[in-house]
Design a protein around this motif. Structure first.
Motif, short mmCIF file in Angstrom:
data_model
loop_
_atom_site.label_atom_id
_atom_site.label_comp_id
_atom_site.label_asym_id
_atom_site.label_seq_id
_atom_site.Cartn_x
_atom_site.Cartn_y
_atom_site.Cartn_z
N SER A 55 33.28 29.71 -11.74
CA SER A 55 32.65 28.97 -10.65
C SER A 55 31.60 28.00 -11.17
CB SER A 55 32.03 29.94 -9.64
OG SER A 55 33.05 30.68 -9.01
N VAL A 75 47.35 29.57 -8.96
CA VAL A 75 47.26 30.00 -7.58
C VAL A 75 45.86 29.79 -7.03
CG1 VAL A 75 47.73 31.96 -6.03
CG2 VAL A 75 48.96 31.77 -8.20
N ILE A 86 42.59 20.35 -6.11
CA ILE A 86 43.05 20.34 -7.50
C ILE A 86 44.31 19.48 -7.65
CG2 ILE A 86 44.31 22.54 -7.32
CD1 ILE A 86 43.50 23.06 -10.25
N VAL A 141 40.56 22.74 -13.10
CA VAL A 141 40.14 23.95 -13.81
C VAL A 141 41.19 25.04 -13.62
CG1 VAL A 141 38.40 25.77 -13.97
CG2 VAL A 141 37.69 23.40 -13.57
N GLN A 156 31.85 15.15 -9.52
CA GLN A 156 33.16 15.76 -9.68
C GLN A 156 34.28 14.96 -9.01
OE1 GLN A 156 31.74 19.99 -8.37
NE2 GLN A 156 33.18 20.20 -10.07
N GLY A 193 33.49 25.25 -12.64
CA GLY A 193 34.17 24.57 -11.53
C GLY A 193 33.25 23.72 -10.69
N GLY A 194 31.96 23.97 -10.77
CA GLY A 194 30.99 23.17 -10.03
C GLY A 194 30.43 22.02 -10.85
N ALA A 229 28.41 26.34 -6.71
CA ALA A 229 29.24 25.13 -6.64
C ALA A 229 28.40 23.88 -6.89
CB ALA A 229 29.94 25.06 -5.29
N SER A 266 36.65 31.52 -5.68
CA SER A 266 35.55 30.70 -6.22
C SER A 266 35.01 29.75 -5.16
CB SER A 266 36.04 29.89 -7.41
OG SER A 266 35.01 29.04 -7.85
N CYS A 267 33.70 29.67 -5.11
CA CYS A 267 33.06 28.74 -4.19
C CYS A 267 33.22 27.30 -4.67
CB CYS A 267 31.60 29.10 -4.01
SG CYS A 267 30.73 29.22 -5.56
N ALA A 268 33.71 27.10 -5.87
CA ALA A 268 33.94 25.75 -6.37
C ALA A 268 35.39 25.36 -6.08
CB ALA A 268 33.67 25.69 -7.87
N ALA A 269 35.58 24.23 -5.42
CA ALA A 269 36.94 23.78 -5.11
C ALA A 269 37.58 23.20 -6.36
CB ALA A 269 36.89 22.72 -4.02
N GLY A 270 38.88 23.36 -6.47
CA GLY A 270 39.58 22.75 -7.60
C GLY A 270 39.82 23.69 -8.74
N VAL A 271 39.66 24.98 -8.46
CA VAL A 271 39.93 26.01 -9.46
C VAL A 271 41.21 26.72 -9.05
CG1 VAL A 271 39.09 28.15 -10.50
CG2 VAL A 271 37.48 26.35 -9.90
N ALA A 272 42.17 26.84 -9.95
CA ALA A 272 43.38 27.62 -9.68
C ALA A 272 43.53 28.67 -10.76
CB ALA A 272 44.60 26.71 -9.62
N ASP A 284 32.79 34.43 -4.21
CA ASP A 284 32.82 35.01 -5.55
C ASP A 284 31.47 35.56 -5.98
OD1 ASP A 284 31.28 32.79 -5.86
OD2 ASP A 284 32.74 31.67 -7.00
#
Ligand SMILES: Nc1ncnc2c1ncn2[C@@H]1O[C@H](COP(=O)(O)O)[C@@H](O)[C@H]1O
Ligand SMILES: Nc1ncnc2c1ncn2[C@@H]1O[C@H](COP(=O)(O)O)[C@@H](O)[C@H]1O
Ligand SMILES: Nc1ncnc2c1ncn2[C@@H]1O[C@H](COP(=O)(O)O)[C@@H](O)[C@H]1O
Ligand SMILES: Nc1ncnc2c1ncn2[C@@H]1O[C@H](COP(=O)(O)O)[C@@H](O)[C@H]1O
Ligand SMILES: [Mg+2]
Ligand SMILES: [Mg+2]
Ligand SMILES: [Mg+2]
Ligand SMILES: [Mg+2]
Ligand SMILES: [Mg+2]
Ligand SMILES: [Mg+2]
Ligand SMILES: [Mg+2]
Ligand SMILES: [Mg+2]
Lengths: 222, 222, 222, 222, 222, 222, 222, 222
Positions: free
Chosen positions: C159, D201, D213, C169, D20, C162-163, A129, C194-200, A154
């Protein structure tokens, strides 16, 4: 030639160290303190270079101290161990984790590897991240004889590291996370299907197994 | 420093060998023959020590031959490869399989490991149903720098070997078997939960991955 | 106000475009060519801005051509479509894939997004096994209104991206890979944890769904 | 340019917000109060616009209050947060849930989205078992820049909403329910296979990810 | 001819012993102490040769003692039982376990088999990680009329024993282990896909079931 | 004492019959006709009492006939076998199946059991949907030394039989059925959780395994 | 009183209709044409009111025609049937499907229900992605004695209908869809966890089972 | 026409009873006592014929009593309910369970069905392990308008009953059992793949859902 100490409730594999270069260890879960005590004693009697108790609550850790006053412990990692005749360190294992919560598993791998006689360098919380956090670790990772990647969620860190270093990579999925992490299953699956070749995986949260194979690789590489 | 050849449909990682000591390989499934040809050419242009195409049907294998007349192939293992500047062999990998049907995966591991520059010794069909068949393999297994265990069904062989040798063990679950083998899942689970410490696991049928990490271990151990 | 064309075997949602800004599309699998023809005709009669047929074999693609001679197609991506009154492009979607084999899914996302009226820029084969291949794509990814990551295997690319980017994303797991990839399940799990927030995440191989939501995001962001 | 605060047990990604547009947050589970305190302090030192601690029991919430007396909290949602320099609100996120029990996840999404600087409107308990309860929410849903659907059980609400609105829909499966809900897995599967296009999702119970997101989409759409 | 005692909340199968040679037993979980008492009394009234309560906590074990002062118990194995008219022992069952933690399941199998009237010999902790520990058990295993293998983790012991003995092998997967052992699922899968023919499997931790079928086999073989 | 024939691609366990009373058999899937031929020849050379090839297509069955002109076959059950020195029949196995589609598995169990020297009586299509069809089979089932229940779908027949007979019951789940039968998994789960004690289970469709253990039980019971 | 026709390979339950009001039917998969012929003949000989063959390819359908020249068939639904003495229709079943691809399952349910003597009204393709398409079906659904909902993907239609009607709802998950639909598993899970009370579920693609229970409900409600 | 009471945290579907003939009920888990109180009050204010609180611990049950002093409760089944204007009983539901431990689920089904206005007859512990215990229940089962089968473990009882009665069968899998029962999953799978046609299934432990649909069927059949 191979031998064991028969305690009735346990056949302690006292020849494992001679046979495989790493002494038997004790999983505390499912054993009574008395059993842990007796098994540890049997290993010490057989001159194990070290005795390591994993998944050990306070009672289990106390059990080891009773037979080995020089025992050390790590509460958070649920470990107790006694180092008696640890081989001189050869080779280097670098351990890197994705997050702070992976610390207990990192420690289990580290303690085991050190008890088997290897140097260990640790980098915690270098997950994907924020990939730039991995950079300061890269020299250590590239220099190591074996790299251990500890990650939950992940577990993308395993693939990133696996695409950067030339050493063998041992990946340890952890049970950190919630929801669809399924107690480490998603991390395990991501690691075992890593797009980076040269990554091999041990059980979820199995710092012990990772430390064992990593130390073997590092020692024979030195 | 790191570079790649941009073919539009592929960014061929031509610096992987310099970076990690093992050249990029090509999974044929999901690629057209023209794509395989172009990727192989790009790797050869970048002076890869070898090019290996896995999961390759007849068409895919022919594609490699078109750009490399000296290509070799193994139909059953669905492999094609060309060895150009293979490093001098260092160290030894011992591969042992549970059954005859594991042969394609054994071969994939063997070819990859040899292309990376290591010696490989193979023992096929030494599974646990007749454990005495493992005995003649034991000297080789105990002498190797890395042991690769290839097994389907219950994959018990990985644990047996993992309890006998001192070298790092890389376990490859295979999809042989039917019913509750679930295409190798049961073997994978057995291997990853092995009661023998020091066993690490790669993807189901992933001889390529096993060959890669095994060669790394063996070469640096020699 | 909401309407549909009742064909007996299908109730074609002719008001979807007015209601949601994106016309109904046709999944060819499970439908006869005659049904595809009739549904496409109903959409064209209702002045859909475009008609897209996905999962379309040769017969299904021919069916569209029969009612729309100006239809285009992409065999490998199993797509056929006709662009009639596509809205002027607004905003930008950047699509990046882990490997070459993800191409069909990339294309499905691209075609859908373009038909909904947005600009699309594509980077194929920038997976984590050779992370430096991602660098040339970064400016496009950072500039986009929405980033779509298409990846199979361990899907670690989602990820990593996403980071790095600030845009939303959308991750598309693909069924590329074998063994424990389980037809895209491992990729799906890695992406959704995913450890990255904001991924769907959308369904496995669902370029269509990704293209739809990405175009919506991009258009309303412009 | 990218930086982090190295605390030994954590590498706090202090540049995430600059990179970000959303500051790093803290998952309390798996961390000691002392660690939470130190990480929060590092974020505040780096002038994070807000600090959010999720999955936080009383002790973890108290830890935040110690370094930030202006911290707020929501016990049921297991949240603690401090708003320092929250960006002026832009755009609107509408959150709708299937049932009352989804409230903690709704709140997590709401708090995160608001901290990132967007307007949030909430409709709780509008599930499909009584579809008419959704009607009063529709104007808000149709007007929003992004719709977040929070639902457990069969999660049918996501598809219903996904078939009605033109905005991007982010679906959050929740672990409410028993039996074959499997802790949110059935909801996740229903959402990710939604027959409505344009639904993406996030992880089970991951209000945080959805809020992240959704806020990005809403802010860039305004 | 077949009969039962109708207690309202239970229809106690008092004719099971006559019909099948083994009396009904009582799973304590899900039953109140009063119910256990009443069921046990009904079995005793019907002159069951023995009454066995499994999965019994202290309260449940006390319940049996109240109706049968001669009851015995094993706390760790969560068992209580009363032996009234146990048939004279015929045949021999050999039970072997992989580890010490399998002891409760070993005991459940042993007690049930002995109550049905057979001789039982036990070898604990002879797992594959140290295969030489199995050797002293081999004469007993080869001599037995039925062999019961109790193992968790990878359960490789079942296949090893299954490849050595000529008697029927009943395998009991246990829930010992962590991570990808999945509460005994991996052991179950390994046992049921054993490469050794002649191995049949009972439920995870089901010492009771194993003891039942093993005693039947042993008695009719004598 | 234990021996094997080393064919390079196979180590034929020629001492299995002496060691375990049942000769090694050959799974045809994954082997070439030439390999089958050679393995069969090796077994015949070692004076196996019978050679059985399972999962054998026409080519595989022809391979056996080439080395053993007296070979028999069953196309539907995909079996080929040659009976040379089959032991005189002792004891009786009763096989009962739930449906007609279970026939191939029934046959595999029957042939194997007969080749090992036991009497077999068969009742096909006595499933629980019409329980009265089981009645004519009951005398045979109650008289047998071992009962094999072969069933797909819900496999309820195993529990019904398991509640009626006093002999050991071996249950074989089959892959008959569609949808949530999951290729026999539901049957396997139902059988292994049978409410009737004394039922043990083999792999899905594993008539071979069932025949092996059933014959052992029957022979030693006679 | 209960009887069956013993054909050796099948025990045709000729008394099922008298016992349960619905004749035995024939699943063609796993049966030879000759077996289908013989079973159909046995049912006709026993004066079944109808004979229905499901999962029937061309050969299987031809087999029915040979013994019943008045047989009808539906190729797409893989059905063949002969109506002989169908009871006068009582009550009404309404079947509604989510999409066009559910047609084969709709038809199977319809044919079975009609053969059992009930009126059937059908609405195809009224899924939740365009909920207004359900409206014209509502009067029929509200009037019916039993509603059957046939849906794949997320199967949200079952919950929507389940929240609107007062009649019992039988839900049939279908295997339509790709990716994480997992061959109907996601639909099954969504239906069985429906937030609408009064919904019960049959097997994936099991139009036959749905038709059977729906007809029973409708007939006894009239 | 359709209405609801908006409590902010809940939109109580007060028109459900008018619309569907069965009042909304309250799942206590995930709700505070105050919320339960308010929802119950809203239902009573809207003149619900009954209010049922399921999954209710002591606090939740007390909450109902506070707003309805005439509330009743069942601690073991975790139920509280108040019967106000229960419709006159019509039709009969027969509930049969496999074991004693299924009692809480039996009770939930019974209470719900009675509150909806139907007669209920109950037979507990008639499982397949002692099939003769089912016989005394058969007249009731054959006479009922709807049969509910409640069973855990292998759930074979559902198929046995499903093969004997002519009424619609609603099957409720329960989470009783251990090991591979997987919390009711194995029972669910066995029930949904039942070889007996006319069986439909509700969620694991969902006595509430079973009671709802069974009462509907019974009432409209009378
Ligand atoms: N059989 C194989 N299994 C797993 N990975 C492979 C295999 N063969 C090649 N690879 C790796 O997969 C990557 C190729 O991915 P792609 O871009 O799809 O060609 C390369 O980086 C190889 O290192
Ligand atoms: N035990 C139960 N199992 C399943 N659904 C239930 C149960 N009790 C009540 N319900 C339904 O669940 C819904 C309540 O959801 P909630 O909005 O979370 O209260 C109501 O519409 C009830 O019809
Ligand atoms: N530990 C156990 N595991 C599996 N089954 C058992 C066990 N103990 C007793 N049983 C069986 O479970 C049945 C009891 O079920 P119940 O009616 O719930 O008491 C009896 O018929 C026993 O044969
Ligand atoms: N944390 C651990 N994870 C996996 N295996 C372990 C662990 N700790 C010890 N072991 C191994 O597990 C075996 C102990 O099994 P047991 O007989 O149950 O004590 C030993 O042989 C150790 O090598
Ligand atoms: Mg961190
Ligand atoms: Mg072999
Ligand atoms: Mg590539
Ligand atoms: Mg609600
Ligand atoms: Mg041990
Ligand atoms: Mg049949
Ligand atoms: Mg449609
Ligand atoms: Mg009982």
């Amino acid at each position: 030639m191979d031998s064991f100490a028969d305690l009735g409730f346990a056949r302690v594999d006292t020849s494992r160290e001679a046979r495989q270069g790493a002494p038997e260890a004790i999983v505390a879960e499912g054993k009574t303190p008395a059993e842990i005590r007796a098994i540890a004693q049997a290993l010490l009697d057989a001159e194990a270079s070290s005795v390591l108790v994993t998944r050990a609550d306070a009672e289990a850790r106390a059990a080891l101290r009773e037979v080995a006053p020089d025992a050390q412990e790590d509460e958070r990692a649920r470990l107790a161990w006694v180092a008696r005749d640890v081989p001189e360190a050869r080779g280097t294992v670098a351990i890197v984790s994705g997050g702070t919560s992976d610390l207990p598993v990192v420690r289990e791998a580290q303690v085991r590897a050190e008890l088997l006689g290897t140097n260990v360098v640790v980098h915690v919380d270098a997950g994907v991240a924020g990939l730039h956090r991995l950079e300061p670790a890269l020299p250590d990772l590239k220099r190591a004889d074996c790299v251990v990647v500890v990650a939950g969620w992940d577990a993308a860190l395993a693939s990133v590291v696996g695409g950067l270093v030339g050493a063998p990579v041992i990946a340890v999925p952890t049970s950190t996370g919630y929801g669809a992490t399924f107690g480490g299953v998603s991390a395990l699956l991501a690691m075992i299907t890593s797009c980076a070749a040269g990554v091999a995986v041990v059980n979820i949260d199995d710092g012990f197994g990772a430390g064992t194979i990593a130390a073997r690789i590092a020692r024979q590489s030195a």
